[in-house]
Design a protein around this motif. Structure first.
Motif, PDB file in Angstrom:
ATOM      1  N   SER A  73       0.818  -1.207   0.000  1.00 47.00           N
ATOM      2  CA  SER A  73       0.000   0.000   0.000  1.00 47.00           C
ATOM      3  C   SER A  73       0.854   1.261   0.000  1.00 47.00           C
ATOM      4  O   SER A  73       0.357   2.349  -0.300  1.00 47.00           O
ATOM      5  CB  SER A  73      -0.927   0.002   1.220  1.00 47.00           C
ATOM      6  OG  SER A  73      -0.162  -0.009   2.410  1.00 47.00           O
ATOM      7  N   GLU A  79      -6.561   2.420  -4.243  1.00 48.05           N
ATOM      8  CA  GLU A  79      -6.836   1.177  -3.523  1.00 48.05           C
ATOM      9  C   GLU A  79      -7.364   0.189  -4.551  1.00 48.05           C
ATOM     10  O   GLU A  79      -8.434   0.405  -5.119  1.00 48.05           O
ATOM     11  CB  GLU A  79      -7.876   1.398  -2.422  1.00 48.05           C
ATOM     12  CG  GLU A  79      -7.364   2.226  -1.282  1.00 48.05           C
ATOM     13  CD  GLU A  79      -8.339   2.282  -0.112  1.00 48.05           C
ATOM     14  OE1 GLU A  79      -9.379   1.589  -0.140  1.00 48.05           O
ATOM     15  OE2 GLU A  79      -8.045   3.020   0.824  1.00 48.05           O
ATOM     16  N   ARG A 100      -8.773  -4.664   1.929  1.00 51.61           N
ATOM     17  CA  ARG A 100      -7.905  -3.495   2.082  1.00 51.61           C
ATOM     18  C   ARG A 100      -7.069  -3.555   3.346  1.00 51.61           C
ATOM     19  O   ARG A 100      -6.101  -2.839   3.473  1.00 51.61           O
ATOM     20  CB  ARG A 100      -8.746  -2.222   2.109  1.00 51.61           C
ATOM     21  CG  ARG A 100      -9.552  -2.022   0.873  1.00 51.61           C
ATOM     22  CD  ARG A 100     -10.396  -0.811   0.971  1.00 51.61           C
ATOM     23  NE  ARG A 100     -11.069  -0.795   2.274  1.00 51.61           N
ATOM     24  CZ  ARG A 100     -11.959   0.082   2.637  1.00 51.61           C
ATOM     25  NH1 ARG A 100     -12.298   1.031   1.826  1.00 51.61           N
ATOM     26  NH2 ARG A 100     -12.530   0.038   3.806  1.00 51.61           N
ATOM     27  N   PHE A 111      -2.691  -4.563   0.664  1.00 55.27           N
ATOM     28  CA  PHE A 111      -3.863  -4.958  -0.103  1.00 55.27           C
ATOM     29  C   PHE A 111      -3.696  -6.417  -0.503  1.00 55.27           C
ATOM     30  O   PHE A 111      -2.677  -6.793  -1.077  1.00 55.27           O
ATOM     31  CB  PHE A 111      -4.007  -4.103  -1.368  1.00 55.27           C
ATOM     32  CG  PHE A 111      -4.181  -2.640  -1.087  1.00 55.27           C
ATOM     33  CD1 PHE A 111      -5.311  -2.168  -0.452  1.00 55.27           C
ATOM     34  CD2 PHE A 111      -3.208  -1.735  -1.453  1.00 55.27           C
ATOM     35  CE1 PHE A 111      -5.477  -0.820  -0.194  1.00 55.27           C
ATOM     36  CE2 PHE A 111      -3.360  -0.392  -1.210  1.00 55.27           C
ATOM     37  CZ  PHE A 111      -4.493   0.073  -0.573  1.00 55.27           C
TER      38      PHE A 111
END
Length: 119
Positions: A73, A79, A100, A111
């Motif tokens: 991330s 995302e 997430r 992720f």
């Protein structure tokens, strides 16, 4: 630095060490007012693709050939979500499910997505 920020940094470090460069591509829809063509936007990512263990392949939710992809991330502008396409190992995988991992509701630690060979 919060606990989850530390976990995010640790996950990023491990993915950087054992992972590979990849790309997350998102198809942006045309402008609702002016129209036009959809635009594909590519986002560079560091990731680790791993095949699912046989015990998890059930033939309906997880299929043979699906990959579990860990995406750092840190430094990723988006995302990853269902509908995006991840390039890993020289192949394209459509994201069919994802997590997430925002345990504190703010910082995504890593992720984790389920990728299926894109058609």
């Amino acid at each position: 630095m919060t606990f989850y920020s530390e976990m995010q940094a640790m996950a990023a470090e491990l993915i950087e060490e054992f992972g590979q460069a990849g790309v997350v591509r998102r198809l942006e829809p045309p402008d609702p007012v002016y129209g036009g063509d959809p635009v594909v936007t590519s986002y560079p990512a560091t990731l680790v693709p791993m095949a699912y263990e046989a015990r998890y392949i059930d033939g309906s939710v997880i299929l043979t050939g699906d990959m579990q992809i860990y995406i750092s991330s840190v430094g990723l502008a988006i995302e990853p979500t269902v509908g995006d396409v991840v390039t890993a190992n020289g192949k394209d995988y459509a994201i069919v499910a994802g997590d997430r991992n925002k345990y504190d509701g703010i910082a995504p630690v890593v992720f984790i997505v389920q990728g299926r060979m894109a058609a």
